[in-house]
Scaffold this active site. Structure first.
Site, short mmCIF file in Angstrom:
data_model
loop_
_atom_site.label_atom_id
_atom_site.label_comp_id
_atom_site.label_asym_id
_atom_site.label_seq_id
_atom_site.Cartn_x
_atom_site.Cartn_y
_atom_site.Cartn_z
N GLY B 12 -19.04 100.17 71.51
CA GLY B 12 -20.46 99.99 71.21
C GLY B 12 -20.68 99.84 69.72
O GLY B 12 -21.52 100.51 69.14
N LEU B 14 -21.31 96.71 66.74
CA LEU B 14 -22.27 95.60 66.75
C LEU B 14 -22.00 94.64 67.88
O LEU B 14 -22.91 94.20 68.58
CB LEU B 14 -22.19 94.84 65.42
CG LEU B 14 -22.80 95.55 64.23
CD1 LEU B 14 -22.49 94.78 62.96
CD2 LEU B 14 -24.29 95.70 64.41
N ALA B 15 -20.73 94.33 68.09
CA ALA B 15 -20.38 93.35 69.11
C ALA B 15 -20.72 93.89 70.50
O ALA B 15 -21.41 93.24 71.28
CB ALA B 15 -18.89 93.01 69.01
N HIS B 238 -8.97 94.87 51.12
CA HIS B 238 -10.16 94.72 50.29
C HIS B 238 -9.82 95.06 48.85
O HIS B 238 -9.14 96.04 48.58
CB HIS B 238 -11.27 95.63 50.79
CG HIS B 238 -12.62 95.27 50.23
ND1 HIS B 238 -12.96 95.54 48.93
CD2 HIS B 238 -13.69 94.65 50.79
CE1 HIS B 238 -14.20 95.10 48.72
NE2 HIS B 238 -14.66 94.55 49.83
N ARG B 299 -11.64 87.51 48.70
CA ARG B 299 -11.01 88.83 48.67
C ARG B 299 -9.51 88.79 48.46
O ARG B 299 -8.97 89.60 47.72
CB ARG B 299 -11.28 89.51 49.99
CG ARG B 299 -12.72 89.85 50.08
CD ARG B 299 -13.01 90.66 51.27
NE ARG B 299 -14.42 91.00 51.13
CZ ARG B 299 -15.17 91.49 52.08
NH1 ARG B 299 -14.64 91.73 53.27
NH2 ARG B 299 -16.41 91.77 51.86
N SER B 420 -18.39 89.05 58.91
CA SER B 420 -17.91 89.76 60.08
C SER B 420 -19.06 90.31 60.91
O SER B 420 -19.08 90.19 62.14
CB SER B 420 -16.99 90.89 59.66
OG SER B 420 -16.78 91.74 60.74
N LEU B 421 -20.03 90.90 60.24
CA LEU B 421 -21.19 91.39 60.98
C LEU B 421 -21.78 90.23 61.78
O LEU B 421 -22.20 90.38 62.92
CB LEU B 421 -22.22 91.96 60.01
CG LEU B 421 -21.74 93.15 59.17
CD1 LEU B 421 -22.85 93.64 58.26
CD2 LEU B 421 -21.25 94.27 60.06
C1 LIG Z 1 -16.06 99.89 54.90
C2 LIG Z 1 -16.35 98.57 55.55
C3 LIG Z 1 -17.39 97.78 55.10
C4 LIG Z 1 -17.68 96.57 55.71
N1 LIG Z 1 -18.72 95.81 55.23
C5 LIG Z 1 -18.99 94.63 55.82
C6 LIG Z 1 -20.06 93.83 55.35
O1 LIG Z 1 -20.76 94.16 54.42
N2 LIG Z 1 -20.31 92.68 55.98
C7 LIG Z 1 -19.58 92.27 57.04
O2 LIG Z 1 -19.87 91.22 57.58
N3 LIG Z 1 -18.58 93.02 57.52
C8 LIG Z 1 -18.26 94.19 56.93
N4 LIG Z 1 -17.21 94.94 57.40
C9 LIG Z 1 -16.55 94.59 58.64
C10 LIG Z 1 -17.38 95.03 59.83
O3 LIG Z 1 -17.96 96.26 59.56
C11 LIG Z 1 -16.60 95.20 61.09
O4 LIG Z 1 -15.78 94.14 61.28
C12 LIG Z 1 -17.51 95.28 62.29
O5 LIG Z 1 -18.41 96.33 62.11
C13 LIG Z 1 -16.76 95.47 63.57
O6 LIG Z 1 -17.69 95.66 64.62
P1 LIG Z 1 -17.21 95.76 66.11
O7 LIG Z 1 -18.42 95.80 66.94
O8 LIG Z 1 -16.25 94.70 66.41
O9 LIG Z 1 -16.41 97.11 66.21
P2 LIG Z 1 -16.73 98.61 65.80
O10 LIG Z 1 -18.02 98.77 65.13
O11 LIG Z 1 -15.52 99.10 65.14
O12 LIG Z 1 -16.88 99.32 67.18
C14 LIG Z 1 -15.80 99.56 68.02
C15 LIG Z 1 -16.25 100.31 69.22
O13 LIG Z 1 -15.18 100.40 70.13
C16 LIG Z 1 -15.02 101.71 70.55
N5 LIG Z 1 -13.62 101.91 70.89
C17 LIG Z 1 -12.53 101.66 70.14
N6 LIG Z 1 -11.42 101.99 70.81
C18 LIG Z 1 -11.81 102.47 72.00
C19 LIG Z 1 -11.13 103.01 73.12
N7 LIG Z 1 -9.81 103.11 73.16
N8 LIG Z 1 -11.86 103.42 74.17
C20 LIG Z 1 -13.21 103.34 74.15
N9 LIG Z 1 -13.89 102.84 73.12
C21 LIG Z 1 -13.20 102.41 72.06
C22 LIG Z 1 -15.53 102.54 69.42
O14 LIG Z 1 -15.95 103.80 69.87
C23 LIG Z 1 -16.68 101.72 68.93
O15 LIG Z 1 -17.85 102.01 69.66
C24 LIG Z 1 -16.90 96.15 56.79
C25 LIG Z 1 -15.84 96.92 57.22
C26 LIG Z 1 -15.54 98.11 56.59
C27 LIG Z 1 -14.33 98.88 57.01
#
Ligand SMILES: Cc1cc2nc3c(=O)[nH]c(=O)nc-3n(C[C@H](O)[C@H](O)[C@H](O)COP(=O)(O)OP(=O)(O)OC[C@H]3O[C@@H](n4cnc5c(N)ncnc54)[C@H](O)[C@@H]3O)c2cc1C
Ligand code: HEM
Ligand code: HEM
Ligand code: SF4
Ligand code: F3S
Ligand code: FES
Lengths: 248, 658, 287
Positions: B12, B14-15, B238, B299, B420-421
């Site tokens: 849960g 963003l994606a 980074h 980067r 990425s967001l």
């Molecule tokens: C410090 C930092 C700053 C960043 N800043 C930016 C920015 O300014 N702009 C930008 O575009 N991108 C940025 N990024 C990148 C971006 O934040 C991430 O790529 C993005 O938030 C990933 O979102 P997601 O929904 O894919 O996964 P996540 O937000 O990582 O969510 C993963 C979900 O999967 C769940 N999950 C994982 N493994 C399991 C499992 N085994 N069983 C059940 N649930 C599981 C977790 O609980 C979580 O809910 C940044 C990244 C970092 C590290």
């Protein structure tokens, strides 16, 4: 916090808490301000005080319902709800030593002190019920119901002769005044009068000033009861009645 | 409710949340599984912002196409272009939607969205909410999902660990198995479709800028049952993070976007306090080497330069530790607080130094994984994606989808900041109708026709793994093994890679993997046993770690974040114009030759003990590859040669077509 | 050379060991007990790294083998709210609690306890579902028509945004509620034979009787000031004036003092208080 009673409370919690808040200011708070102001006029002599008491007692047979409707019942309401509120919270000032948290805790402690004080105080001077039987058989034998509106200054001064009463009243006044002044401040937040942190800081200052002034007034009254000589006062009162009789 | 339509979403962030809300809107109920309360997902850490072309940049000549182009160029052409194009064209709409959902984006005085500049572009494309954009975006989505939850469309399973997909005899994914992290019970979740949105895998590197939930376990568990993994070796490091003992905390690129300058004293380890070092004795190495982009080079380049300044040139600002200055002290305090408050507080909070007064000390850290589960796409006639086509975002396992950071297709060899967001929200929203079509086509058969014995078997297999682990007394400490794994991976597979180091790292990881199989669990309880959960995640890090190492080992070139000095394209050295021209021609020949071999997606498949690596073509039909020449000596002439070649090629195609 | 001097972390006066006292509990309804641990001191350490060391050691200071202490963490940079616990008597995030400053508060040991107002699941892990339930009760979201493309959102000028942004930073950590004297713990035990759904429903019914707490009140202010969010302002105020609503606040203001995100909670409470009163008068007159 179970049982039919509290669930009524819970169902109408918002209304009750708002009324409680309001009752703290009007009529209870307002009454206390006037009451202390009137009492403080004793410092100007028995005559001035007696005149003011007279004005109040001019209500005659309306006095009783007015007393109950605007003073006793609101205080009882405020007190009962207040106790319920106190029981619904759990002070943690020893763990979180912030000023506002201390004030919160003090608001509760002074509430409890106020109950004890007001109930004792009203018994002491007013006697609670003005039924003949009650006054003669219960209140007066206990040294209570000391006050006579037609001998206001002298009975009051007389009633306050015992060494125990002045400190008791001092604590009572302190508690009630703090409770009122801080209550004004919390009320301003509860009703959204002072909103921003800066506004709340300014309001704290204003409420503190109100509290200090009011404490001064209360203290004046208390001092007056101590410096008034009952005999002398009685003389003044008697002369007032004589002249009044003469007017008729 | 049509329960045979139920979709399971793992994650849960963003994606996962955007997919959940979109599916709910389409009337499809969702089971949302997450390691933690979804509101605490790693996405909250994102600081800088989210990109789109916008009205202001348009007037300066920007367009969706240019955003697309910047993304592809920044990613060194390794992306599949149709999805990236679709994303760039959706970007303004994604931001509009987030704006409507109440995200508290910073505003211009008139009330329009404010923008800042981010790395890898010349336009101010990035919308932001203070320095906590990810948090605001995630919360907006979390709120929408909560709204659907109250309407019974979403069931949340928070504090649940996804243990693996359930496949039927035909190899279709028919649901998932997961474990309650409180009661330790294991359950099956039959689903018409399963979406993995589990984010990055930074924990494989021990310390990174990511949350502790980013252990890559969910992806690994899909990988181990046959899902293909794309471009594993592309790990973004980074350039600016705050070194710490438990975590490397990010100092967002927005610090540079708002004018932050990177420098070191010209005298190695100059003992003077930084503010007392005069301008002339400071080395603003990024500005000097990349006059056009300055501190906002992509980067990978910034990272390598900082690494290089410290490691090779010995100009680290401290003796025992590597760091350079990131300086904001020339910017007014009030402006810093308004635009960067959040991140500056982090620095202040964790370092005890006010970055408004003192330059920050920063160093690169593992940050993002461009690679991830391989997913398909359906190209539309205009070169974008075919909306609602069930192939989009689908892994090679039917019924199993991947979105967000854990898929591989949007960022190629290097992700641009604030993209990425965008890719997470975009892929989440976009996948909704695709899943709807898939469910329609399959009639929800996955749920209705799968025998319950299949799910029972999947549950008992996981039950067995769990119990075996509890009973294992091999004596190895999983926490220490994790530290070792992190050290090995960080040394061999981050900024600079060497084949011999990659080889020895692989051997070491193999050894660690075997030791991890003998981990002793110090907590044998059956209630909220974090010890065994961690150990499982640790064991599942190894397949991905191996894929990263092997992918890196086999890619003998430099591309984006993957850098092997041995194979770096040289700067031009000739000074005589003609010789230089010839040299440029050779350079371009070599570049083309290299692209023929390596402009391919790395595809890893797990064979039970190791990853098998193969390569797939990349769809570069929209923007032909061109050399990425940031800061290279002789860039102009190379560019000229390249342009001429491209023109000639176009002409040939044109005449051939006549 | 006695007390450590956190102002100067490189000073040799640092201890080589850090004593830690942890209040443990094996599960809901089980007795709580103290346990002592000792870990090596390192510079720039926070409570998370202390707990990580404790997990890796898996034994107490007297060498007794014990299961690692259970605790939650996520971002490690104080934005996710996971790692909240009571440290040296004060509720806060363990990731941003630096050992040096804790030792300055109390040089002999660091005391870790679970949050006080939420039922313990195990050790330092608590069940904060009540907090999220409050957000449901108060409809803390913007009710948009569709996720399709309808152009940009409403225009919001900068001063408005600057009012709203701080409120939108609430990470639901629960500090403000844990420190609030008016917020009481609600803990139910699962009855034998009760299904997940039944238990869940019973819990939610109990939550509805309790105080919503400062953070959710602040969310109401946030959403009621959003141009689209406003459209269901009345519903939120209805909820805010039901049992456990804003009236329970007694203005102790601990909430604002402990909030790690510096959210102006008491300002929100005052604003919501006014709106709630006006709203209930309006309701009374219209009914
Ligand atoms: C410090 C930092 C700053 C960043 N800043 C930016 C920015 O300014 N702009 C930008 O575009 N991108 C940025 N990024 C990148 C971006 O934040 C991430 O790529 C993005 O938030 C990933 O979102 P997601 O929904 O894919 O996964 P996540 O937000 O990582 O969510 C993963 C979900 O999967 C769940 N999950 C994982 N493994 C399991 C499992 N085994 N069983 C059940 N649930 C599981 C977790 O609980 C979580 O809910 C940044 C990244 C970092 C590290
Ligand atoms: C020095 C301080 C005070 C003095 C001298 C004083 C004096 C008196 C006297 C003389 C009476 C009797 C009136 C009567 O019977 O008609 C009275 C009644 C009462 N007092 Fe006070 N009082 C003091 C402080 C307070 C305070 C702080 C309170 C708190 C609210 C209070 C509340 C009351 C009440 C509720 C009654 C009964 C009302 C009534 O009789 O009409 N008094 N007081
Ligand atoms: C008789 C015993 C009394 C008790 C038990 C009592 C109790 C309380 C309590 C617990 C509160 C806090 C309410 C809250 O925080 O929500 C309170 C508030 C208040 N009280 Fe009393 N009280 C008493 C008497 C009085 C008296 C005599 C006065 C006036 C002189 C008074 C004036 C107020 C005011 C103005 C408030 C503020 C209301 C608010 O915050 O909204 N109270 N009281
Ligand atoms: S208001 Fe502050 S203390 Fe309360 S939950 Fe939100 S962030 Fe935590
Ligand atoms: S601490 Fe509690 S009593 Fe009110 S002002 Fe804050 S919610
Ligand atoms: S781990 Fe996220 S707040 Fe501490």
């Amino acid at each position: 916090m179970n049982g039919p009673n509290s669930s009524f409370f819970l169902r109408h919690e918002f209304l009750i808490r708002r009324l409680h808040s309001l009752s703290g200011l009007i009529p209870v708070g307002a009454y206390m301000v006037v009451h202390l102001l009137v009492n403080s006029t004793l410092i100007n002599g028995a005559g001035a005080f007696q005149t003011n008491v007279h004005k109040i007692h001019a209500l005659g047979k309306f006095l009783l319902p007015v007393e109950w409707a605007f003073i006793f019942l609101p205080i009882i309401f405020h007190a009962v709800v207040g106790v319920w509120i106190i029981r619904s919270g759990q002070s943690n000032h020893s763990q979180y030593r912030f000023t506002a948290n201390w004030r919160y805790t003090l608001q509760r402690w002074t509430g409890v002190i106020a109950i004890v004080f007001i109930f004792t105080h009203v018994f002491h001077l007013h006697g609670w019920f003005h039924a003949q039987w009650w006054l003669e058989n219960v209140a007066q034998p206990l040294g209570m119901a000391q006050f006579r509106p037609y001998n206001a200054a002298s009975t009051l001064a007389q009633g306050m002769q015992n060494y125990g009463w002045p400190p008791f009243y001092l604590v009572g006044i302190l508690a009630c005044v703090y409770h009122f002044a801080n209550g004004l401040w919390t009320m301003g937040i509860t009703w959204g009068l002072w909103v921003s942190p800066a506004g709340q800081r300014r309001a704290t200052l204003a409420c503190a000033v109100v509290g200090l002034l009011l404490f001064g007034v209360g203290l004046t009254a208390l001092v007056a009861t101590q410096v008034t000589d009952p005999e002398e006062a009685r003389g003044v009162e008697d002369r007032m009645y004589e002249s009044e009789d003469g007017d008729r | 409710m049509a329960d045979n339509q139920r979709v399971v979403i793992i994650g849960g962030g963003l994606a996962g949340l955007s997919a959940t809300m979109k599916l709910c809107e389409l009337g499809i109920p969702v089971d949302l599984i997450s390691l933690t309360q979804v509101k605490r997902s790693h996405s909250v850490c994102a600081q800088g912002g989210i990109n789109s072309c916008n009205e202001q940049t348009r007037q300066l000549g920007d367009s969706e196409w240019k955003h697309f182009d910047d993304t592809v160029y920044g990613g060194d052409f390794l992306q599949q272009q149709p999805p990236v194009k679709e994303m760039a064209y959706w970007a303004p709409k994604v931001i509009d939607l987030m704006d409507r959902l109440g995200v508290t984006f910073n505003r211009t005085f008139e009330g329009y969205l404010d923008r800042r500049r981010f790395g890898g572009t010349l336009y101010k494309r990035t919308a932001f909410a203070g320095a906590t954009t990810g948090q605001q975006l995630l919360y907006a989505l979390d709120e929408q999902v909560r709204r659907w939850e109250t309407q019974g469309m979403v069931r949340k399973f928070e504090f649940w660990d996804f243990l693996g997909p359930v496949l039927d005899e035909e190899g279709r994914c028919v649901g998932a198995v997961a474990q309650d992290l409180v009661t330790m019970e294991i359950h099956a979740f039959p689903a018409a479709a399963t979406i993995v949105a589990s984010g990055g895998c930074g924990l494989i590197f021990g310390k990174s800028t990511m949350s502790v939930f980013c252990n890559g376990s969910a992806v690994s568990r899909c990988f181990q049952v046959g899902a293909k993994y794309g471009n594993p070796e592309f790990i973004q490091v980074h350039p600016t993070a705050i070194p710490g003992s438990d975590k490397l905390r990010l100092m967002s690129e927005s610090a540079r976007g708002e004018g932050g300058r990177v420098w070191v004293p010209r005298t190695p380890q100059d003992p003077r306090p930084p503010k007392q070092i005069p301008e002339s004795e400071r080395y603003y190495f990024l500005e000097e080497r990349y006059p056009q982009y300055g501190n906002l080079v992509p980067r990978d380049i910034a990272t390598r330069e900082i690494f290089n300044i410290c490691v090779n040139e010995g100009l680290s600002v401290e003796k025992g530790r590597m760091a350079v200055y990131l300086d904001l002290t020339h910017i007014p305090r009030e402006e810093l607080d308004r635009k960067l408050g959040g991140i500056l507080e982090i620095y202040e909070k964790f370092q005890g130094v006010d970055p408004r007064e003192q330059p920050m000390k920063i160093f690169p850290a593992v940050h993002y994984s461009m690679g991830g589960l391989w997913v398909d796409f359906a190209k539309s006639s205009d070169g974008g994606l075919q909306a609602g086509d069930p192939a989009n975002q689908r892994t090679n396992i039917e019924g199993l989808y991947a979105i967000g950071e854990c898929d591989y297709q949007y960022h190629g060899a290097n992700r641009l900041g604030a993209n990425s967001l965008l890719s997470c929200i975009f892929s989440g929203l976009f996948v909704g109708p695709c899943i709807q079509t898939y469910i329609k086509q399959s009639g929800g058969a996955a749920v209705t026709r799968t025998p319950s014995t299949l799910f029972d078997a999947a549950v008992s297999a996981q039950q067995k793994r769990h119990e075996d682990l509890l009973n294992c007394r091999g004596g190895e400490n999983p926490y220490l093994l994790h530290q070792e794994l992190g050290d090995v991976m960080t040394r061999a597979a981050t900024v600079v890679r060497h084949n011999d180091q990659l080889d020895s790292a692989y051997a070491k990881v193999e050894e660690l993997q075997q030791r991890a199989a003998r981990a002793s669990i110090s907590d044998t309880g059956s209630w909220t046993n974090q010890n065994v959960v961690f150990t499982k995640a640790l064991q599942d890090m190894f397949p991905v770690a191996k894929a990263i190492l092997r992918g890196a080992r086999l890619r003998d070139e430099c591309r984006g974040a993957h850098y092997k000095p041995e194979f770096a394209m040289p700067s031009l050295t000739e000074t005589d114009p003609e010789a230089r021209r010839r040299e440029a021609e050779q350079w371009c020949d070599r570049f083309e030759e290299n692209n023929r071999r390596y402009l391919k997606s790395t595809i890893a498949r797990w064979n039970g003990t190791d990853p098998d690596i193969s390569y797939e073509d990349v769809d570069t039909s929209l923007i032909p590859p061109r050399p990425r020449l940031y800061g290279l000596v002789g860039a102009e002439i190379i560019e000229q040669v390249w342009r001429e070649r491209q023109a000639k090629r176009k002409e040939q195609v044109a005449t051939a077509g006549q | 050379m006695s007390a450590p001097t956190p102002a100067n972390p490189s000073s040799p006066a640092h201890p080589t060991k850090v004593n830690v006292r942890v209040l443990r509990q094996d599960g809901p309804g089980q007795p709580a007990y103290w346990e002592r641990h000792q870990v090596d001191y390192e510079e720039n350490m926070n409570v998370i790294s202390v707990l990580q060391k404790i997990a890796a050691q898996a034994q107490t200071v007297d060498g007794k083998k014990v299961a690692p202490v259970a605790w939650e963490c996520g971002c490690l940079e104080e934005v996710c709210g996971s790692c909240t616990m009571v440290i040296n008597g004060r509720v806060r995030q363990s990731c941003s609690a630096l050992v040096d400053s804790l030792l300055a508060e109390n040089a002999t040991e660091i005391e870790l306890r679970p949050m006080e107002k939420y039922p313990v699941i195990r050790d330092l892990v608590v069940d904060r579902s009540r907090l999220f339930h409050a957000l449901k009760r108060l409809q803390a979201w913007v009710p948009v028509d569709t996720y399709g493309h309808l152009g940009p959102g409403p225009r919001i000028n900068r001063p408005q945004q600057e009012e709203m942004y701080p409120l939108s930073k609430c990470m639901s950590c629960g500090c403000c509620m844990d420190a609030c004297p008016q917020y009481q713990k609600i803990e139910l035990q699962r009855r034998p034979g009760e299904s997940d759904e039944q238990y869940q429903r019973r819990k939610e019914a109990a939550y509805e009787q309790g105080f919503v707490g400062a953070a959710p009140i602040s969310q109401v202010v946030l959403f009621n000031s959003h141009p689209t969010g406003k459209s269901i302002a009345d519903g939120r105020l209805d909820a805010l004036t039901e049992t456990g609503g804003i009236q329970v606040c007694g203005n102790a203001q601990n909430c604002v003092a402990v909030c790690p995100k510096d959210i102006p909670l008491t300002k929100s409470i005052a604003r919501a208080g006014r709106a709630a009163t006006l709203h209930s008068i309006k309701r009374f007159l219209e009914k």
